[in-house]
Design a protein around this motif. Structure first.
Motif, PDB file in Angstrom:
ATOM      1  N   ARG A 108       0.820  -1.222   0.000  1.00 52.03           N
ATOM      2  CA  ARG A 108       0.000   0.000   0.000  1.00 52.03           C
ATOM      3  C   ARG A 108       0.847   1.263   0.000  1.00 52.03           C
ATOM      4  O   ARG A 108       0.376   2.317  -0.384  1.00 52.03           O
ATOM      5  CB  ARG A 108      -0.965  -0.002   1.175  1.00 52.03           C
ATOM      6  CG  ARG A 108      -2.158  -0.883   0.911  1.00 52.03           C
ATOM      7  CD  ARG A 108      -3.202  -0.775   2.017  1.00 52.03           C
ATOM      8  NE  ARG A 108      -3.531  -2.134   2.395  1.00 52.03           N
ATOM      9  CZ  ARG A 108      -3.239  -2.703   3.556  1.00 52.03           C
ATOM     10  NH1 ARG A 108      -2.650  -2.017   4.510  1.00 52.03           N
ATOM     11  NH2 ARG A 108      -3.554  -3.948   3.793  1.00 52.03           N
ATOM     12  N   TRP A 113       1.446   0.382  -6.397  1.00 47.48           N
ATOM     13  CA  TRP A 113       0.058   0.440  -5.951  1.00 47.48           C
ATOM     14  C   TRP A 113      -0.492   1.857  -6.082  1.00 47.48           C
ATOM     15  O   TRP A 113      -1.549   2.071  -6.660  1.00 47.48           O
ATOM     16  CB  TRP A 113      -0.074  -0.033  -4.500  1.00 47.48           C
ATOM     17  CG  TRP A 113      -1.398   0.304  -3.877  1.00 47.48           C
ATOM     18  CD1 TRP A 113      -1.619   1.197  -2.878  1.00 47.48           C
ATOM     19  CD2 TRP A 113      -2.677  -0.218  -4.224  1.00 47.48           C
ATOM     20  NE1 TRP A 113      -2.958   1.267  -2.575  1.00 47.48           N
ATOM     21  CE2 TRP A 113      -3.631   0.401  -3.396  1.00 47.48           C
ATOM     22  CE3 TRP A 113      -3.120  -1.145  -5.166  1.00 47.48           C
ATOM     23  CZ2 TRP A 113      -4.991   0.113  -3.464  1.00 47.48           C
ATOM     24  CZ3 TRP A 113      -4.479  -1.432  -5.239  1.00 47.48           C
ATOM     25  CH2 TRP A 113      -5.394  -0.808  -4.393  1.00 47.48           C
ATOM     26  N   ARG A 118      -3.872   1.051  -8.054  1.00 47.71           N
ATOM     27  CA  ARG A 118      -5.070   1.650  -7.454  1.00 47.71           C
ATOM     28  C   ARG A 118      -5.820   2.536  -8.444  1.00 47.71           C
ATOM     29  O   ARG A 118      -7.019   2.369  -8.620  1.00 47.71           O
ATOM     30  CB  ARG A 118      -4.717   2.417  -6.180  1.00 47.71           C
ATOM     31  CG  ARG A 118      -5.958   2.953  -5.494  1.00 47.71           C
ATOM     32  CD  ARG A 118      -5.683   3.525  -4.149  1.00 47.71           C
ATOM     33  NE  ARG A 118      -4.721   4.613  -4.244  1.00 47.71           N
ATOM     34  CZ  ARG A 118      -4.303   5.326  -3.221  1.00 47.71           C
ATOM     35  NH1 ARG A 118      -4.751   5.066  -2.019  1.00 47.71           N
ATOM     36  NH2 ARG A 118      -3.446   6.287  -3.377  1.00 47.71           N
ATOM     37  N   ASP A 122      -7.575  -0.905  -9.428  1.00 46.55           N
ATOM     38  CA  ASP A 122      -8.005  -1.077  -8.042  1.00 46.55           C
ATOM     39  C   ASP A 122      -7.873  -2.535  -7.595  1.00 46.55           C
ATOM     40  O   ASP A 122      -8.699  -3.071  -6.904  1.00 46.55           O
ATOM     41  CB  ASP A 122      -9.443  -0.586  -7.853  1.00 46.55           C
ATOM     42  CG  ASP A 122      -9.767  -0.361  -6.383  1.00 46.55           C
ATOM     43  OD1 ASP A 122      -8.828  -0.068  -5.599  1.00 46.55           O
ATOM     44  OD2 ASP A 122     -10.938  -0.506  -6.003  1.00 46.55           O
ATOM     45  N   TRP A 124      -5.004  -5.515  -6.070  1.00 45.99           N
ATOM     46  CA  TRP A 124      -3.675  -5.630  -5.499  1.00 45.99           C
ATOM     47  C   TRP A 124      -3.335  -7.024  -5.019  1.00 45.99           C
ATOM     48  O   TRP A 124      -2.204  -7.311  -4.687  1.00 45.99           O
ATOM     49  CB  TRP A 124      -3.445  -4.617  -4.397  1.00 45.99           C
ATOM     50  CG  TRP A 124      -4.178  -4.893  -3.124  1.00 45.99           C
ATOM     51  CD1 TRP A 124      -5.513  -4.928  -2.938  1.00 45.99           C
ATOM     52  CD2 TRP A 124      -3.590  -5.162  -1.854  1.00 45.99           C
ATOM     53  NE1 TRP A 124      -5.814  -5.198  -1.633  1.00 45.99           N
ATOM     54  CE2 TRP A 124      -4.637  -5.334  -0.950  1.00 45.99           C
ATOM     55  CE3 TRP A 124      -2.292  -5.259  -1.397  1.00 45.99           C
ATOM     56  CZ2 TRP A 124      -4.438  -5.607   0.389  1.00 45.99           C
ATOM     57  CZ3 TRP A 124      -2.076  -5.534  -0.067  1.00 45.99           C
ATOM     58  CH2 TRP A 124      -3.150  -5.707   0.819  1.00 45.99           C
TER      59      TRP A 124
END
Length: 130
Positions: A108, A113, A118, A122, A124
């Motif tokens: 994150r 990401w 993201r 979106d 991961w």
């Protein structure tokens, strides 16, 4: 009556079959990517092979759920930051999960990401084999 394990085994057998057939009929790679996403109940899937030269982007065989603009950005820049695919290429033929490469909290904070995954997909959670 078929149980979940029977359905999973049948679906996995179909997936493996399509992968083998795609090697001889490249037009089927998109079907393989769609089945891969379906099998793992994912919105995004990609089939890639290691780069043909050091430092280059991997060869993207097929994707599902990845917008075209995102594919261009990936090939132009973000392949360099793709911690998941680099981990897969180092796995030496083993199937690995994203958490084996990088823990969620670290991912994150990672540029891949925040600047690519993201905003574009979106997604991961990763799983890969090389």
């Amino acid at each position: 009556m078929m149980g979940r394990m029977d359905r999973d085994a049948d679906h996995l057998a179909e997936l493996v079959g399509v992968f083998y057939e795609s090697a001889f009929a490249p037009g089927r790679w998109s079907e393989a990517a769609a089945l891969l996403a379906s099998h793992f109940e994912a919105n995004v899937a990609g089939i890639m092979v290691p780069p043909p030269f050091p430092g280059g982007p991997p060869l993207v065989v097929s994707t599902v759920g990845v917008p075209e603009a995102a594919q261009g950005a990936y090939l132009a820049e973000y392949h360099q930051h793709d911690i998941l695919i680099h981990g897969a290429f180092r796995a030496g033929g083993r199937v690995i999960t994203g958490n084996e490469v990088v823990q969620g909290q670290d991912f994150r904070r990672h540029v891949f990401w925040n600047e690519f995954s993201r905003p574009h997909t979106d997604s991961w959670h990763g799983m890969a084999a090389s």
